[in-house]
Design a protein around this motif. Structure first.
Motif, PDB file in Angstrom:
ATOM      1  N   ARG A 142       0.814  -1.215   0.000  1.00  0.00           N
ATOM      2  CA  ARG A 142       0.000   0.000   0.000  1.00  0.00           C
ATOM      3  C   ARG A 142       0.849   1.268   0.000  1.00  0.00           C
ATOM      4  O   ARG A 142       0.346   2.364  -0.292  1.00  0.00           O
ATOM      5  N   GLU A 143       2.135   1.141   0.346  1.00  0.00           N
ATOM      6  CA  GLU A 143       3.013   2.306   0.421  1.00  0.00           C
ATOM      7  C   GLU A 143       3.878   2.472  -0.826  1.00  0.00           C
ATOM      8  O   GLU A 143       4.561   3.488  -0.978  1.00  0.00           O
ATOM      9  N   SER A 159       3.410   3.123  -3.950  1.00  0.00           N
ATOM     10  CA  SER A 159       3.178   4.243  -4.867  1.00  0.00           C
ATOM     11  C   SER A 159       3.542   5.577  -4.229  1.00  0.00           C
ATOM     12  O   SER A 159       3.866   6.539  -4.921  1.00  0.00           O
ATOM     13  N   ARG A 160       3.527   5.643  -2.888  1.00  0.00           N
ATOM     14  CA  ARG A 160       3.790   6.896  -2.184  1.00  0.00           C
ATOM     15  C   ARG A 160       5.270   7.230  -2.093  1.00  0.00           C
ATOM     16  O   ARG A 160       5.630   8.403  -1.961  1.00  0.00           O
ATOM     17  N   GLU A 180       6.915  10.131  -4.002  1.00  0.00           N
ATOM     18  CA  GLU A 180       6.466  11.501  -3.817  1.00  0.00           C
ATOM     19  C   GLU A 180       7.503  12.283  -3.009  1.00  0.00           C
ATOM     20  O   GLU A 180       8.121  11.754  -2.088  1.00  0.00           O
ATOM     21  N   VAL A 193       8.223  12.221   1.137  1.00  0.00           N
ATOM     22  CA  VAL A 193       7.630  11.070   1.815  1.00  0.00           C
ATOM     23  C   VAL A 193       8.741  10.195   2.408  1.00  0.00           C
ATOM     24  O   VAL A 193       9.671   9.783   1.720  1.00  0.00           O
TER      25      VAL A 193
END
Length: 211
Positions: free
Chosen positions: A155-156, A158-159, A162, A165
């Motif tokens: 779940r992380e 794609s982040r 950024e 992050v």
């Protein structure tokens, strides 16, 4: 809308972040040089590459700019691994035979790979090996950095590209390295992706089209 002062602050943050790696490389190389060292030509070559990188970064802090020339991806991967190895990291370079040259910016690609290596060394178990590789697949040269660290939850994933992050505030980092590497890959018409499994490590891959 981004204000001019915000943009300048971001450019300064990028510059400060990116200059750290070649400066650290120069410091390590200087400490390793001995007059009778058989490896002196290699150390001088690595120091020259670091100086060129610093000069370019100071001249142009915009991470996405590129100046194209012919680049040997295998030589680039070996250089990145050798420089990190001088700083005490356990590194291994693997290069597929017969790779084509890339039409690319060698300083920016080195910058991106240095960031990926720095990220891997933060997350790899102490003393564990980090692998930098170059291979050809489906019309793309793949430049990858692999570690056997904690991995990244799905779940992380794609982040992490950024700006700003950071998944673990207890570890060093500014949250800029992966965003910069992604911008550099995309400026070459390529991509930066990650394959990761919690507890088994991560592989970050820059895929660049062969002209």
């Amino acid at each position: 809308m981004t204000r001019p002062d915000d943009l300048e602050a971001h450019r300064l943050a990028v510059l400060v972040h990116e200059v750290r790696s070649p400066v650290a490389a120069l410091s390590t190389i200087a400490g390793a040089v001995r007059a009778d060292d058989a490896g002196l030509p290699t150390l001088v070559e690595l120091a020259t590459a670091a100086c060129r990188t610093i000069e370019r970064l100071v001249r142009d802090a915009a991470a996405a700019s590129v100046e194209l020339e012919d680049v040997d991806p295998g030589a680039l991967v070996r250089e990145v691994a050798a420089t990190a190895g001088l700083r005490g990291a356990r590194m291994r370079a693997t290069v597929q035979a017969g790779l084509p040259q890339l039409r690319a910016d060698p300083l920016r690609l080195r910058q991106a790979l240095d960031n990926l290596v720095s990220n891997a060394l933060v997350h790899a178990p102490r003393g564990d090996e980090v692998v930098v590789a170059a291979a050809l697949d489906d019309g793309h040269v793949l430049l990858s950095v692999s570690d056997r660290g904690d991995g990244i939850p799905p779940r992380e994933q794609s982040r992490i590209f950024e700006r700003g992050v950071r998944l673990d505030d207890t570890r060093p980092g500014s949250g800029l390295g992966l965003a910069i590497a992604k911008a550099i890959a995309e400026a070459h018409g390529g991509t930066l992706s990650v394959e990761s499994e919690p507890g088994r490590g991560s592989t970050f891959t820059i895929a660049l089209p062969v002209s």
